[in-house]
Design an enzyme around this catalytic site. Structure first.
Site, mmCIF file in Angstrom:
data_model
loop_
_atom_site.group_PDB
_atom_site.id
_atom_site.type_symbol
_atom_site.label_atom_id
_atom_site.label_comp_id
_atom_site.label_asym_id
_atom_site.label_seq_id
_atom_site.Cartn_x
_atom_site.Cartn_y
_atom_site.Cartn_z
ATOM 1 N N LYS A 1 0.850 -1.189 0.000
ATOM 2 C CA LYS A 1 0.000 0.000 0.000
ATOM 3 C C LYS A 1 0.883 1.235 0.000
ATOM 4 O O LYS A 1 1.519 1.564 0.992
ATOM 5 C CB LYS A 1 -0.929 -0.020 1.211
ATOM 6 C CG LYS A 1 -2.256 0.714 1.010
ATOM 7 C CD LYS A 1 -2.115 2.208 1.004
ATOM 8 C CE LYS A 1 -1.762 2.741 2.357
ATOM 9 N NZ LYS A 1 -1.683 4.252 2.398
ATOM 10 N N GLY B 1 5.346 3.746 10.377
ATOM 11 C CA GLY B 1 4.547 4.955 10.518
ATOM 12 C C GLY B 1 4.496 5.404 11.960
ATOM 13 O O GLY B 1 5.380 5.078 12.760
ATOM 14 N N SER B 2 3.463 6.121 12.303
ATOM 15 C CA SER B 2 3.360 6.706 13.637
ATOM 16 C C SER B 2 3.025 5.642 14.683
ATOM 17 O O SER B 2 2.414 4.610 14.384
ATOM 18 C CB SER B 2 2.284 7.793 13.659
ATOM 19 O OG SER B 2 0.994 7.216 13.596
ATOM 20 N N GLY C 1 0.313 2.597 14.741
ATOM 21 C CA GLY C 1 0.864 1.286 15.062
ATOM 22 C C GLY C 1 0.089 0.587 16.160
ATOM 23 O O GLY C 1 -0.141 -0.628 16.104
ATOM 24 N N GLU D 1 7.455 -0.612 12.720
ATOM 25 C CA GLU D 1 8.584 0.317 12.868
ATOM 26 C C GLU D 1 7.972 1.694 13.026
ATOM 27 O O GLU D 1 7.448 2.260 12.067
ATOM 28 C CB GLU D 1 9.506 0.217 11.649
ATOM 29 C CG GLU D 1 10.916 0.733 11.907
ATOM 30 C CD GLU D 1 11.050 2.210 11.619
ATOM 31 O OE1 GLU D 1 11.130 2.984 12.603
ATOM 32 O OE2 GLU D 1 11.070 2.601 10.446
#
Length: 497
Positions: free
Chosen positions: A189, A241-242, A246, A263
């Site tokens: 994505k 991402g953030s 997450g 991550e």
């Protein structure tokens, strides 16, 4: 270095911006909506791509599921899959400057940095291709109740890979390369703000004949991302991402016991011990904060220094970071380009105002550069006398803002460095290697560098606490895409005789 004007006049080179890459073909989307990609320097439209609908995401997941369950891909020898990784590497190497152009225009890194960074991505695919020959895919053992025993590593299944806009190609590569080597199939994505490099990757996959359904490339916002995470046909989610997103992914994936690696964000500290030269530290920290204009989760945005050296260091940092040249990222003289998005610029400027309101001393920067009336620029900014519990010291700003925090002593500095919800990266500045190692072992983060921002992704990277789950890169990066199976037989198979 490519001329600024020439690059800006070069038309986009995507073959199928009006389509999605699903099941080995460029297919028309189910809907008519498109996504506009903005040039971060000019604030003008760069190009448009077809937007992924829920129906399109369903088709991509179905293609990946079918390829995993009904094609030879998972059962190929690792060295056979490795040949596709080498072909992907060659294709990316041939188009690296083109990919760097997309990255610079979409997200704002200097073109020099983008070219250098993307030129290393093919090496990653080749690194994992080389692991095909050395990774312990099958390990023999002596079972207690059988004549033959082995632990075999098999692909986890369908992988949903979700990457952010700041470094989409390299972050995707750290997921795609080990997943393909392991025998997984993938739905990638792409971020709607910066999909260009990943469409180039899809074009290369198509050109080299990667089997249908093994890699599917779509895009879209939160709705289709959540759909990918929820779908029971997806065995594993790999997300960068953030931390806020997450946590949502972990809850959703955990609810159906799907595998995941995350991550996430960081608020990394540079701990300056008293024996280290302050000017050298200021130069090092200023240079690393220019990387991607501060839009790096591992960036050393908290600097912790003894209070009796605080003012001297703040002056040195303000002098070096404050003199950084801000401007067009294609200009070879530019050191700091724009932020990626208008909302990111406003977010960073808002954090700066919050820092002032909370009592930190704004030493330099803090505004949009006066000489730039277009582009999502923010001046290189330094705060002094920052309270470690304040907003700018605890939250990830994702911009060119450095907070300097005074400490009573070395013990207090370590305590301050660890006093955060994050644990992605840290650094210790000292001339004493033994002290560096001792302090590094006490810092709660996935990576600790010495005398600067350091990372070696072939050794793996990831975070403690709310900076993530699992590791990417290196040999550690293969394991999340595998399931181990114990095989117990009454006799020894021919291949092991």
């Amino acid at each position: 270095m490519t001329d600024v004007l020439t690059v800006r006049e070069t038309p986009i080179s995507l073959q199928h911006p009006d389509r999605l890459y699903i099941d080995g073909s460029w297919v028309a989307p189910a809907g008519a909506s498109t996504l506009e990609v903005i040039d971060a320097t000019t604030e003008e439209s760069f190009y448009r791509i077809a937007e992924t609908t829920p129906q399109d995401m369903d088709a991509a997941i179905a293609a990946a599921r079918h390829a995993f369950d009904h094609s030879p891909w998972p059962f190929l020898e690792p060295r056979e899959r490795a040949e596709y990784l080498r072909k992907l590497a060659a294709g990316l190497r041939a188009r690296s400057e083109e990919a760097a152009t997309f990255w610079t225009r979409q997200t704002g890194p200097t073109f020099r940095m983008a070219v250098g960074s993307i030129s290393r991505v093919p090496n990653l695919f080749e690194y994992y291709a080389d692991l095909a020959e050395t990774y312990p895919w099958e390990t023999l053992d002596t079972p207690e109740f059988a004549a033959f025993g082995a632990v075999v590593n098999e692909p986890v299944g369908v992988v949903g890979a979700i990457v952010p806009w700041n470094t989409p190609l390299s972050l995707a590569a750290y997921k795609i390369a080990p997943a393909l080597l392991a025998g997984c199939t993938i739905v990638l994505k792409a971020p709607p703000e910066a999909p260009g490099e990943l469409y180039i990757l899809a074009e290369i996959a198509h050109e080299i004949g990667l089997p249908a359904g093994v890699l599917n490339v779509v895009n879209g916002h939160r709705t289709v991302s959540e759909q990918l995470v929820r779908d029971p046909r997806v065995d594993k989610i790999a997300f960068t991402g953030s931390s806020a997103v997450g946590r949502q992914i972990a809850a959703t994936a955990g609810g159906r016991l799907a595998r995941y690696t995350l991550e996430l964000g960081g608020k990394s500290a540079a701990v300056l011990l008293d024996d280290y030269d302050l000017s050298a530290a200021a130069a090092s920290i200023s240079q690393q904060e220019c990387s991607l204009n501060g839009q790096v989760c591992m960036s050393l945005t908290r600097v912790i220094v003894s209070k009796h050296r605080h003012d001297e260091f703040v002056d040195a940092l303000a002098s070096t970071f404050g003199s950084v040249k801000v401007g067009d990222p294609f200009d070879p003289e530019t050191q700091l380009g724009p932020l990626a998005l208008a909302k990111q610029q406003q977010s960073v400027l808002g954090y700066i105002q919050q820092g002032i309101a909370d009592g930190a001393r704004l030493v330099t920067g803090g505004k949009r550069p006066a000489h730039l009336d277009r582009g999502y620029f923010v001046e290189p900014t330094v705060f002094g006398n920052v309270d470690n519990r304040s907003t700018i010291a605890q939250e990830e700003l994702f911009g060119p803002v450095i907070s300097v925090i005074p400490a009573e002593n070395e013990e207090h500095a370590i305590e301050l460095a660890n006093d955060t919800q994050y644990g992605l990266n840290n650094a210790v500045f000292t001339n004493d290697n033994d002290r560096a190692y001792q302090v590094a072992r006490r810092l709660r983060s996935g990576t600790v560098g010495h005398n600067g921002f350091k990372t070696d992704t072939r050794m793996g990277f990831g975070g403690f606490k709310q900076s993530g789950v699992g590791r990417e890169g290196g040999i550690q990066g293969v394991a999340p895409y595998l399931e181990s199976k114990t095989v117990l037989l009454d006799g020894t198979p021919t291949r092991f005789q």
